[in-house]
Design a protein around this motif. Sequence first.
Motif, PDB file in Angstrom:
ATOM      1  N   HIS A 144      36.748  49.436  39.238  1.00 36.19           N
ATOM      2  CA  HIS A 144      38.138  48.998  39.360  1.00 36.19           C
ATOM      3  C   HIS A 144      39.027  50.046  40.024  1.00 36.19           C
ATOM      4  N   ARG A 145      38.734  51.309  39.816  1.00 38.63           N
ATOM      5  CA  ARG A 145      39.523  52.359  40.475  1.00 38.63           C
ATOM      6  C   ARG A 145      39.345  52.277  41.984  1.00 38.63           C
ATOM      7  N   GLU A 146      38.092  52.114  42.435  1.00 37.33           N
ATOM      8  CA  GLU A 146      37.811  52.008  43.875  1.00 37.33           C
ATOM      9  C   GLU A 146      38.461  50.753  44.468  1.00 37.33           C
ATOM     10  N   ILE A 147      38.386  49.661  43.735  1.00 41.80           N
ATOM     11  CA  ILE A 147      38.976  48.407  44.209  1.00 41.80           C
ATOM     12  C   ILE A 147      40.483  48.561  44.338  1.00 41.80           C
ATOM     13  N   ALA A 148      41.089  49.180  43.348  1.00 35.11           N
ATOM     14  CA  ALA A 148      42.537  49.397  43.380  1.00 35.11           C
ATOM     15  C   ALA A 148      42.935  50.191  44.619  1.00 35.11           C
ATOM     16  N   GLU A 149      42.186  51.233  44.932  1.00 40.27           N
ATOM     17  CA  GLU A 149      42.470  52.038  46.121  1.00 40.27           C
ATOM     18  C   GLU A 149      42.287  51.228  47.403  1.00 40.27           C
ATOM     19  N   MET A 150      41.210  50.453  47.479  1.00 41.06           N
ATOM     20  CA  MET A 150      40.927  49.665  48.682  1.00 41.06           C
ATOM     21  C   MET A 150      41.989  48.613  48.944  1.00 41.06           C
ATOM     22  N   LEU A 151      42.455  47.962  47.880  1.00 40.49           N
ATOM     23  CA  LEU A 151      43.373  46.840  48.040  1.00 40.49           C
ATOM     24  C   LEU A 151      44.837  47.227  47.888  1.00 40.49           C
ATOM     25  N   GLY A 152      45.091  48.458  47.504  1.00 46.46           N
ATOM     26  CA  GLY A 152      46.477  48.892  47.334  1.00 46.46           C
ATOM     27  C   GLY A 152      47.148  48.250  46.123  1.00 46.46           C
ATOM     28  N   ILE A 153      46.394  48.117  45.032  1.00 47.64           N
ATOM     29  CA  ILE A 153      46.901  47.540  43.788  1.00 47.64           C
ATOM     30  C   ILE A 153      46.624  48.533  42.669  1.00 47.64           C
ATOM     31  N   SER A 154      47.126  48.246  41.486  1.00 49.50           N
ATOM     32  CA  SER A 154      46.845  49.129  40.357  1.00 49.50           C
ATOM     33  C   SER A 154      45.469  48.799  39.782  1.00 49.50           C
ATOM     34  N   GLU A 155      44.907  49.748  39.069  1.00 50.08           N
ATOM     35  CA  GLU A 155      43.618  49.533  38.408  1.00 50.08           C
ATOM     36  C   GLU A 155      43.726  48.412  37.376  1.00 50.08           C
ATOM     37  N   GLY A 156      44.860  48.352  36.680  1.00 52.89           N
ATOM     38  CA  GLY A 156      45.085  47.295  35.702  1.00 52.89           C
ATOM     39  C   GLY A 156      45.122  45.910  36.351  1.00 52.89           C
ATOM     40  N   THR A 157      45.718  45.822  37.531  1.00 52.85           N
ATOM     41  CA  THR A 157      45.749  44.552  38.252  1.00 52.85           C
ATOM     42  C   THR A 157      44.339  44.145  38.655  1.00 52.85           C
ATOM     43  N   SER A 158      43.536  45.112  39.073  1.00 51.64           N
ATOM     44  CA  SER A 158      42.146  44.812  39.432  1.00 51.64           C
ATOM     45  C   SER A 158      41.401  44.255  38.220  1.00 51.64           C
ATOM     46  N   LYS A 159      41.557  44.894  37.080  1.00 54.43           N
ATOM     47  CA  LYS A 159      40.889  44.425  35.862  1.00 54.43           C
ATOM     48  C   LYS A 159      41.384  43.034  35.465  1.00 54.43           C
ATOM     49  N   SER A 160      42.673  42.833  35.564  1.00 55.70           N
ATOM     50  CA  SER A 160      43.245  41.535  35.209  1.00 55.70           C
ATOM     51  C   SER A 160      42.765  40.434  36.149  1.00 55.70           C
ATOM     52  N   GLN A 161      42.718  40.733  37.433  1.00 50.08           N
ATOM     53  CA  GLN A 161      42.259  39.741  38.406  1.00 50.08           C
ATOM     54  C   GLN A 161      40.787  39.404  38.178  1.00 50.08           C
ATOM     55  N   TYR A 162      39.991  40.403  37.833  1.00 51.34           N
ATOM     56  CA  TYR A 162      38.573  40.154  37.550  1.00 51.34           C
ATOM     57  C   TYR A 162      38.430  39.268  36.309  1.00 51.34           C
ATOM     58  N   SER A 163      39.196  39.591  35.279  1.00 44.74           N
ATOM     59  CA  SER A 163      39.161  38.785  34.053  1.00 44.74           C
ATOM     60  C   SER A 163      39.623  37.363  34.336  1.00 44.74           C
ATOM     61  N   ARG A 164      40.646  37.237  35.145  1.00 50.16           N
ATOM     62  CA  ARG A 164      41.150  35.912  35.498  1.00 50.16           C
ATOM     63  C   ARG A 164      40.085  35.123  36.245  1.00 50.16           C
ATOM     64  N   ALA A 165      39.412  35.765  37.187  1.00 50.47           N
ATOM     65  CA  ALA A 165      38.362  35.090  37.957  1.00 50.47           C
ATOM     66  C   ALA A 165      37.265  34.582  37.025  1.00 50.47           C
ATOM     67  N   LYS A 166      36.819  35.444  36.117  1.00 47.13           N
ATOM     68  CA  LYS A 166      35.773  35.033  35.178  1.00 47.13           C
ATOM     69  C   LYS A 166      36.234  33.875  34.308  1.00 47.13           C
ATOM     70  N   SER A 167      37.467  33.955  33.829  1.00 43.72           N
ATOM     71  CA  SER A 167      37.996  32.908  32.966  1.00 43.72           C
ATOM     72  C   SER A 167      38.061  31.567  33.698  1.00 43.72           C
ATOM     73  N   LEU A 168      38.593  31.571  34.904  1.00 47.80           N
ATOM     74  CA  LEU A 168      38.682  30.340  35.684  1.00 47.80           C
ATOM     75  C   LEU A 168      37.303  29.770  35.993  1.00 47.80           C
ATOM     76  N   MET A 169      36.379  30.629  36.356  1.00 50.42           N
ATOM     77  CA  MET A 169      35.037  30.169  36.691  1.00 50.42           C
ATOM     78  C   MET A 169      34.349  29.570  35.471  1.00 50.42           C
ATOM     79  N   LYS A 170      34.524  30.186  34.311  1.00 52.15           N
ATOM     80  CA  LYS A 170      33.939  29.646  33.080  1.00 52.15           C
ATOM     81  C   LYS A 170      34.532  28.278  32.759  1.00 52.15           C
ATOM     82  N   MET A 171      35.844  28.169  32.926  1.00 50.77           N
ATOM     83  CA  MET A 171      36.504  26.893  32.647  1.00 50.77           C
ATOM     84  C   MET A 171      35.975  25.808  33.596  1.00 50.77           C
ATOM     85  N   TRP A 172      35.899  26.123  34.883  1.00 52.13           N
ATOM     86  CA  TRP A 172      35.421  25.149  35.852  1.00 52.13           C
ATOM     87  C   TRP A 172      33.972  24.768  35.583  1.00 52.13           C
ATOM     88  N   LEU A 173      33.167  25.758  35.204  1.00 52.23           N
ATOM     89  CA  LEU A 173      31.760  25.468  34.927  1.00 52.23           C
ATOM     90  C   LEU A 173      31.627  24.562  33.715  1.00 52.23           C
TER      91      LEU A 173
END
Length: 192
Positions: free
Chosen positions: A155-184
């Motif tokens: 998440h630290r590397e992702i935050a640097e690459m995308l210009g976001i905070s590490e917390g935002t990276s973690k939140s976006q990852y959690s959101r992606a997993k949550s949405l995918m689980k719901m859709w599945l």
Amino acid sequence: MPNSNNILEESVRENEKALVKGCIKGNRKVQEQLYRTYASKMYPICLSYANRKEEGMDILQEGFIKVFRQIKHFQFQGSLEGWIRRIIVHTAIDHFRKYKNERDAMAPEFIEVVDEGSGGAVENMALEDLMTCLYRLPEGARMVFNLYAVEGYNHREIAEMLGISEGTSKSQYSRAKSLMKMWLSNSEELQR
């Protein structure tokens, strides 16, 4: 007696060397051969970062332009395919950054935190189901999911690459997993 795997690996390595040397010399036929060899493997990667097929194709084209410009720097440490893949992924990240201000995919009102320890459904998805869900994700969540779960960045590397905070990276990852689980789970209910 020579091992057939070693012979095959040596053959692949020699073919890679010929492709690289030809591309460095600017041989258009060799460049086309390299493109035809690897484009079909790289296109699904581009699509996983894109919003539309056309955008995926743009990323692929931009990526291969970079490959041809940078191929003189390939050191034959690791596979040529892996080297090309890294360029393609970084091209997708550059593409995301270029259009980031026009999109609100990372807007705080869209971020929802979900417990990452609730694994299961996403890890057991069929590839086709996973790709369908991946395309449905908001762009920011899809980008973070790809970089974390597929490419292996932290998440630290992702935050640097995308210009976001590490917390935002973690939140976006959690959101992606949550949405995918719901859709599945919704798709499983529909199949019953």
